[in-house]
Design a protein around this motif. Structure first.
Motif, PDB file in Angstrom:
ATOM      1  N   LEU A 224      46.320  23.513 -11.209  1.00  0.00           N
ATOM      2  CA  LEU A 224      46.766  22.116 -11.149  1.00  0.00           C
ATOM      3  C   LEU A 224      46.770  21.599  -9.713  1.00  0.00           C
ATOM      4  N   ASN A 225      47.138  22.455  -8.770  1.00  0.00           N
ATOM      5  CA  ASN A 225      47.090  22.050  -7.358  1.00  0.00           C
ATOM      6  C   ASN A 225      45.668  21.670  -6.953  1.00  0.00           C
ATOM      7  N   GLN A 226      44.707  22.487  -7.372  1.00  0.00           N
ATOM      8  CA  GLN A 226      43.305  22.210  -7.057  1.00  0.00           C
ATOM      9  C   GLN A 226      42.847  20.925  -7.732  1.00  0.00           C
ATOM     10  N   GLN A 227      43.292  20.734  -8.963  1.00  0.00           N
ATOM     11  CA  GLN A 227      42.935  19.529  -9.713  1.00  0.00           C
ATOM     12  C   GLN A 227      43.455  18.279  -9.010  1.00  0.00           C
ATOM     13  N   LEU A 228      44.680  18.335  -8.519  1.00  0.00           N
ATOM     14  CA  LEU A 228      45.256  17.182  -7.822  1.00  0.00           C
ATOM     15  C   LEU A 228      44.565  16.942  -6.482  1.00  0.00           C
ATOM     16  N   ARG A 229      44.194  18.016  -5.785  1.00  0.00           N
ATOM     17  CA  ARG A 229      43.475  17.855  -4.512  1.00  0.00           C
ATOM     18  C   ARG A 229      42.111  17.215  -4.741  1.00  0.00           C
ATOM     19  N   ASN A 230      41.415  17.658  -5.778  1.00  0.00           N
ATOM     20  CA  ASN A 230      40.099  17.086  -6.091  1.00  0.00           C
ATOM     21  C   ASN A 230      40.220  15.617  -6.451  1.00  0.00           C
ATOM     22  N   SER A 231      41.256  15.292  -7.202  1.00  0.00           N
ATOM     23  CA  SER A 231      41.481  13.906  -7.609  1.00  0.00           C
ATOM     24  C   SER A 231      41.763  13.029  -6.398  1.00  0.00           C
ATOM     25  N   SER A 232      42.538  13.574  -5.456  1.00  0.00           N
ATOM     26  CA  SER A 232      42.871  12.820  -4.243  1.00  0.00           C
ATOM     27  C   SER A 232      41.633  12.590  -3.386  1.00  0.00           C
ATOM     28  N   THR A 233      40.763  13.599  -3.300  1.00  0.00           N
ATOM     29  CA  THR A 233      39.528  13.483  -2.509  1.00  0.00           C
ATOM     30  C   THR A 233      38.586  12.457  -3.110  1.00  0.00           C
ATOM     31  N   GLU A 234      38.446  12.497  -4.424  1.00  0.00           N
ATOM     32  CA  GLU A 234      37.571  11.542  -5.109  1.00  0.00           C
ATOM     33  C   GLU A 234      38.072  10.122  -4.915  1.00  0.00           C
ATOM     34  N   SER A 235      39.393   9.966  -4.952  1.00  0.00           N
ATOM     35  CA  SER A 235      39.979   8.635  -4.769  1.00  0.00           C
ATOM     36  C   SER A 235      39.702   8.113  -3.363  1.00  0.00           C
ATOM     37  N   ALA A 236      39.803   8.993  -2.366  1.00  0.00           N
ATOM     38  CA  ALA A 236      39.566   8.586  -0.977  1.00  0.00           C
ATOM     39  C   ALA A 236      38.107   8.220  -0.756  1.00  0.00           C
ATOM     40  N   ASN A 237      37.195   8.954  -1.385  1.00  0.00           N
ATOM     41  CA  ASN A 237      35.764   8.711  -1.194  1.00  0.00           C
ATOM     42  C   ASN A 237      35.298   7.410  -1.832  1.00  0.00           C
ATOM     43  N   THR A 238      36.003   6.968  -2.858  1.00  0.00           N
ATOM     44  CA  THR A 238      35.579   5.749  -3.553  1.00  0.00           C
ATOM     45  C   THR A 238      36.341   4.518  -3.088  1.00  0.00           C
ATOM     46  N   ARG A 239      37.262   4.703  -2.131  1.00  0.00           N
ATOM     47  CA  ARG A 239      38.049   3.576  -1.651  1.00  0.00           C
ATOM     48  C   ARG A 239      37.183   2.696  -0.744  1.00  0.00           C
ATOM     49  N   MET A 240      37.116   1.393  -1.018  1.00  0.00           N
ATOM     50  CA  MET A 240      36.257   0.486  -0.259  1.00  0.00           C
ATOM     51  C   MET A 240      36.996  -0.219   0.870  1.00  0.00           C
ATOM     52  N   ALA A 241      38.297  -0.399   0.729  1.00  0.00           N
ATOM     53  CA  ALA A 241      39.052  -1.138   1.744  1.00  0.00           C
ATOM     54  C   ALA A 241      39.139  -0.343   3.034  1.00  0.00           C
ATOM     55  N   ASN A 242      39.076  -1.038   4.175  1.00  0.00           N
ATOM     56  CA  ASN A 242      39.283  -0.412   5.476  1.00  0.00           C
ATOM     57  C   ASN A 242      39.866  -1.449   6.428  1.00  0.00           C
ATOM     58  N   GLU A 243      40.098  -1.022   7.663  1.00  0.00           N
ATOM     59  CA  GLU A 243      40.802  -1.906   8.593  1.00  0.00           C
ATOM     60  C   GLU A 243      39.982  -3.135   8.989  1.00  0.00           C
ATOM     61  N   ASN A 244      38.659  -3.162   8.742  1.00  0.00           N
ATOM     62  CA  ASN A 244      37.819  -4.299   9.118  1.00  0.00           C
ATOM     63  C   ASN A 244      37.541  -5.226   7.947  1.00  0.00           C
ATOM     64  N   VAL A 245      38.350  -5.113   6.910  1.00  0.00           N
ATOM     65  CA  VAL A 245      38.083  -5.883   5.711  1.00  0.00           C
ATOM     66  C   VAL A 245      38.116  -7.392   5.973  1.00  0.00           C
TER      67      VAL A 245
END
Length: 250
Positions: A224-245
């Motif tokens: 489950l720890n690995q599953q949550l880490r993978n989910s967090s990584t996928e979420s970060a990679n697909t996030r479009m917002a950044n400080e220059n938005v």
């Protein structure tokens, strides 16, 4: 000189008789299992039961009762063997014997959790579902300070497909005893099955802290720890917002 010789010969004969007696008693001790306690006989019987050697298992459990006729575990173990044989062969006689033995166990140990579970399963198997629930409900009423009745009730409700009642009784069990590893594990498994991963992980971890001999739990926690880490990584990679938005517009 002759008298002295006879005296020594007599002492020698007595010594030989003494040694022979000791050897004889030792052979009896070995035949009786080197003085095994009731727990020792129970352990041997459980091993035989697990390999499917039911007659030999019954014999060992009877030896346990021969050593201690008030040993509740021996009655429970005997009940389990007859329960298994009755289920496998569809022999109602074995099942009736099992029911008698389960109740004898509870006469000696009213809080024998495994025995309550076994008897409840037997009652359901013999088309007495309401009696199975009554057994556990009454146990809980008699022992309101124990979490085990709630855990076993939850188990029956889960097997009946009632997830809401299952959760209710598991949460009640954890409320009664905050340090009950089996209750936390069961509640974690329920949340796990319903997709509540973070909550399940926290509850699995609590159960493991309370009882770190649950090796299968350590594996599930790591997964489950690995599953949550993978989910967090996928979420970060697909996030479009950044400080220059804002592109400097504001």
């Amino acid at each position: 000189m002759y008298q002295l010789f006879n005296k020594r010969r007599h002492q020698y004969d007595r010594f030989i008789q003494y040694v022979a007696t000791i050897l004889f008693l030792s052979s009896i001790s070995l035949h009786m299992g080197c003085g095994l306690t009731a727990n020792g006989w129970n352990e041997q019987g459980v091993e035989l039961f697990q390999t499917g050697n039911y007659p030999a298992a019954i014999e060992r459990f009877q030896y346990a009762l021969g050593t201690d006729e008030t040993n509740a575990d021996a009655y429970y173990n005997l009940a389990s063997v007859y329960h298994r044989m009755g289920t496998n062969s569809r022999d109602s006689g074995f099942l009736q014997e099992s029911e008698v033995l389960y109740n004898r166990c509870l006469d000696l140990d009213t809080d024998h959790s495994d025995c309550h579970r076994g008897l409840a399963v037997l009652l359901i198997k013999t088309n007495r579902k309401q009696e199975a629930f009554d057994l556990l409900v009454n146990w809980g009423k008699d022992r309101p300070h124990l979490a085990d009745p709630e855990v076993e009730l939850a188990r029956l409700y889960q097997e009946s497909g009632d997830a809401q009642a299952t959760r209710k009784h598991l949460e009640q069990a954890c409320s009664i005893d905050r340090n009950h590893p089996r209750a936390w594990k069961a509640l974690a498994a329920l949340n796990d099955s319903q997709g509540n991963t973070e909550l399940a992980l926290a509850q699995y971890q609590r159960s493991y802290i309370l009882d770190n001999h649950q090796t299968e739990l350590a594996t599930r926690i790591a997964s489950l720890n690995q599953q949550l880490r993978n989910s967090s990584t996928e979420s970060a990679n697909t996030r479009m917002a950044n400080e220059n938005v804002s592109r400097g517009r504001y």
